[in-house]
Design an enzyme around this catalytic site. Structure first.
Site, PDB file in Angstrom:
ATOM      1  CE  LYS A 186      44.506  81.943  24.779  1.00  0.00           C
ATOM      2  NZ  LYS A 186      45.219  83.454  25.413  1.00  0.00           N
ATOM      3  N   GLY A 237      38.246  84.247  16.581  1.00  0.00           N
ATOM      4  CA  GLY A 237      39.538  85.043  16.566  1.00  0.00           C
ATOM      5  C   GLY A 237      40.375  85.955  14.926  1.00  0.00           C
ATOM      6  CB  SER A 238      42.567  87.074  14.214  1.00  0.00           C
ATOM      7  OG  SER A 238      44.026  86.599  14.890  1.00  0.00           O
ATOM      8  CD  GLU A 259      33.235  85.062  14.510  1.00  0.00           C
ATOM      9  OE1 GLU A 259      33.531  85.085  13.718  1.00  0.00           O
ATOM     10  OE2 GLU A 259      32.875  85.162  15.407  1.00  0.00           O
ATOM     11  CB  CYS A 293      32.156  88.995  14.354  1.00  0.00           C
ATOM     12  SG  CYS A 293      34.007  88.718  15.967  1.00  0.00           S
ATOM     13  CD  GLU A 390      36.584  92.397  11.465  1.00  0.00           C
ATOM     14  OE1 GLU A 390      35.509  92.537  12.088  1.00  0.00           O
ATOM     15  OE2 GLU A 390      38.098  91.448  11.202  1.00  0.00           O
TER      16      GLU A 390
END
Length: 488
Positions: A186, A237-238, A259, A293, A390
């Site tokens: 996705k 992602g988050s 990650e 990232c 971040e």
């Protein structure tokens, strides 16, 4: 004058790929250009039944895919790489339009943008195809022989982010396929179209059902990640979303690789040569408009070098042209989405309230595009929001530390609960190594930052993630072990 870019008809509605066939949905959403606000394509919102069908297709295709000889799977992936190379210009065009990276080029003297991302997709595929996990004899004596085999998990659910939408999708897809798994991926709802088009193109080299797609917002990803016929989840992602995926996976002891980003610290040592390191620090912070990232998010500089280094970074930031990602010569593009632009604005507002100095940049540009100038901020300290959160955008806080206070600056770098990457910059090899070995991060770079490689494992410490990707360690993470123990 810009050179012509590849043109292709943009279909009014894209399709997902399930069992090798296009699948449309009754509901769609728009893929929107962050540089112009124009609608690029309509993208399907996968229904729950379509998610189920995609997983079922992957499940049905997996045994035959895993049964292929290892060399044959490698050959198929090299054909995938050929297709990525053949369509690199088209894919770079999609990346520039939808994600916002400038086209740029490939090579050490080129702006690393959309063409670089498309090239990296091909290169990563070939590098991964060249790796292999064979049977390993782990013990043998006169009484027994023990062999360790690596078996695929089965069906992999991959959920990709919006910052490097095609490249990170390839990081997820290709190692999973290399080890005999099948995949349902996705893409991010912010950048779905380019990934769907990439999968459509490379599917010509793959058996039906080996690679499938679904698309939509969070509920689609949640159904995929929690599907009982999925055997492992790969997510970039988050942190909050990663935590929800991990919690759901724990209910059935399903493995995950997460990650989840970072707030990478870079430490400049007092002996550093500023003319040598300034370009590396700049691109370490502002690659992809800081939307990476493993970008430098906090830069710690000794008092003796602070002002001179800030001036060099300011000059670089103000020299690079920002604008239309499709125009040759553009070095910086837009922020990808309004959510991220608003976050950057909030953090800058808090920085000003804390007494910070905005050295350059600072305010979004007017117009329909989401353009924000490269921004350097000084006068902040640990505990300020722009240091501790971040920012994931084109804003760099530069924080002073006292010359010689290595213990203090290392403590500052390590104080947060994230640990994806870190770096240390200077001249003395022994000091660089000593500082690097004290930093709590999955990767610590010396006199460079963010330079990942397909043969080098990559993953985070603390709340930056779980597990590793890339290289042989990354392949191993996509397998489960079986020991064959023979009594002699």
């Amino acid at each position: 004058m810009s050179t012509p870019h590849p043109t292709r008809p943009i279909p009014p509605t894209l399709a997902n790929l399930v069992a090798g066939l296009p699948v449309h949905s009754p509901e769609t959403f728009a893929s929107v250009s962050p540089s112009t606000g124009e609608v690029l394509a309509q993208v399907p919102v996968s229904t729950p039944e379509q998610v189920d069908a995609a997983v079922a297709a992957a499940r049905a295709a997996q045994p035959a895919w895993a049964a292929l000889p290892d060399a044959e799977r490698a050959a198929v992936l090299n054909r995938v790489a050929d297709l990525l190379k053949e369509h690199a210009a088209l894919l770079a065009d999609w990346i520039a339009r939808e994600q916002g990276k400038p086209l740029g080029g490939v090579g050490p003297d080129q702006v690393p943008g959309a063409r670089f991302e498309a090239w990296a997709c091909e290169g990563w595929t070939r590098a991964t195809a060249a790796l292999s996990l064979g049977t390993e004899v782990v013990f043998e004596d006169e009484t027994r022989r023990d062999e360790l085999q690596r078996l695929p998990h089965g069906v992999i659910a991959a959920i990709a982010p919006w910052n490097w939408p095609l490249m990170i999708a390839i990081w997820q897809i290709v190692p999973a396929l290399r080890t005999g798994n099948t995949v349902v991926i996705k893409p991010s709802e912010y950048t779905p179209a380019g990934t769907l088009e990439m999968v459509r193109l490379i599917s010509a080299a793959l058996p039906p059902g080996v690679l499938n797609t679904v698309s939509g917002a969070g509920p689609v990803g949640a159904r995929l990640a929690a599907h009982p016929q999925v055997d492992k989840v790969l997510f970039t992602g988050s942190g909050p979303t990663g935590e929800r995926i991990a919690a759901q996976a724990a209910t059935r002891l399903m493995p995950v690789t997460l990650e989840l980003g970072g707030n990478d610290a870079a430490i400049v040592l007092p002996d550093a040569d500023l003319d040598t390191i300034a370009p590396g620090l700049f691109w370490g912070a502002f690659l992809n408009m800081g939307q990476t990232c493993a970008c430098i998010k906090r830069l710690y500089v000794p008092d003796s070098l602070h002002d001179a280094l800030v001036e060099r970074l300011r000059a670089l930031a103000e020299a690079l042209p920002m604008g239309d990602p499709l125009a040759e010569g553009t070095a910086m593009g837009p922020v990808q989405n309004r959510m991220q632009l608003d976050k950057i604005g909030r953090l800058l507002r808090l920085a000003r309230e804390a007494g910070a100095t905005v050295v350059c940049g600072g305010e979004p540009q007017p117009g329909p595009g989401l353009f924000h100038p490269l921004t350097i901020v000084t006068g902040l300290k640990d505990g300020d929001a722009l240091v501790d959160e971040e920012q994931f955008g084109p804003v760099l806080p530069v924080i002073r530390y006292r010359d010689g206070d290595l213990d203090g600056v290392v403590a500052s770098a390590n104080r947060l609960d994230l640990g994806l990457g870190a770096s240390v910059w200077g001249r003395d090899a022994a000091t660089l190594r000593a500082v690097a070995e004290r930093l709590e991060a999955g990767t610590v770079w010396i006199n460079q930052h963010g330079r990942v490689h397909p043969m080098v494992p990559f993953g985070g410490h603390k709340r930056s993630g779980s597990g590793v990707e890339f290289g042989l360690e990354g392949l191993r993470s996509l397998t489960r072990t079986r020991v064959i123990s023979l009594c002699k």
